[in-house]
Design a protein around this motif. Structure first.
Motif, PDB file in Angstrom:
ATOM      1  N   LYS A  99      36.792  36.416  42.157  1.00 41.04           N
ATOM      2  CA  LYS A  99      35.803  36.524  43.084  1.00 41.04           C
ATOM      3  C   LYS A  99      36.928  36.798  44.145  1.00 41.04           C
ATOM      4  CE  LYS A  99      32.128  39.139  42.837  1.00 41.04           C
ATOM      5  NZ  LYS A  99      32.033  39.996  43.101  1.00 41.04           N
ATOM      6  N   LYS A 108      38.384  41.917  38.135  1.00 43.56           N
ATOM      7  CA  LYS A 108      37.100  42.340  37.609  1.00 43.56           C
ATOM      8  C   LYS A 108      37.224  41.331  35.859  1.00 43.56           C
ATOM      9  CE  LYS A 108      37.517  46.777  39.667  1.00 43.56           C
ATOM     10  NZ  LYS A 108      37.703  48.255  39.710  1.00 43.56           N
ATOM     11  N   SER A 159      33.981  47.264  36.422  1.00 44.23           N
ATOM     12  CA  SER A 159      33.576  47.406  37.153  1.00 44.23           C
ATOM     13  C   SER A 159      33.244  46.312  38.364  1.00 44.23           C
ATOM     14  CB  SER A 159      32.418  48.412  37.625  1.00 44.23           C
ATOM     15  OG  SER A 159      31.376  47.142  36.885  1.00 44.23           O
ATOM     16  N   ASN A 160      33.226  44.961  37.934  1.00 41.23           N
ATOM     17  CA  ASN A 160      33.730  43.959  39.151  1.00 41.23           C
ATOM     18  C   ASN A 160      33.653  42.315  37.670  1.00 41.23           C
ATOM     19  OD1 ASN A 160      31.368  43.330  36.698  1.00 41.23           O
ATOM     20  ND2 ASN A 160      29.540  43.590  38.386  1.00 41.23           N
TER      21      ASN A 160
END
Length: 89
Positions: free
Chosen positions: A25, A30, A82-83
């Motif tokens: 993060k 991702k 997406s993350n």
């Protein structure tokens, strides 16, 4: 760029997934991190060259609670992510 990392050593039961998620993060990556049945940790990460180089360096050390013995790196086909998530069993 997307890569798969297999991290071996004392990497389960020491918060490795959480700290990996935190570092990913911080770097803006991702992907995902999960424990494997053989005691290793699998990380799929997606980012640019600089992000990936920094992340690979971090994975080779890991958090203070872990003892990383080796990291295998594999090129991975591009997939849409997406993350960054922790995969629980």
């Amino acid at each position: 760029m997307t890569k798969k990392f297999l991290v071996f050593g004392r990497v389960q039961g020491v918060g490795f997934r959480y700290f990996t998620w935190q570092e990913a993060k911080k770097l803006g990556l991702k992907g995902s991190v999960r424990n494997r049945i053989d005691g290793s940790v699998e990380v799929i990460a997606q980012g640019d060259e600089t992000q990936m180089a920094d992340f690979e360096g971090w994975l080779n050390k890991g958090p203070k609670t872990a003892k990383v013995e080796r990291v295998l790196v594999f090129e991975q086909a591009e997939i849409k992510m997406s993350n960054f998530s922790i995969v629980r069993r």
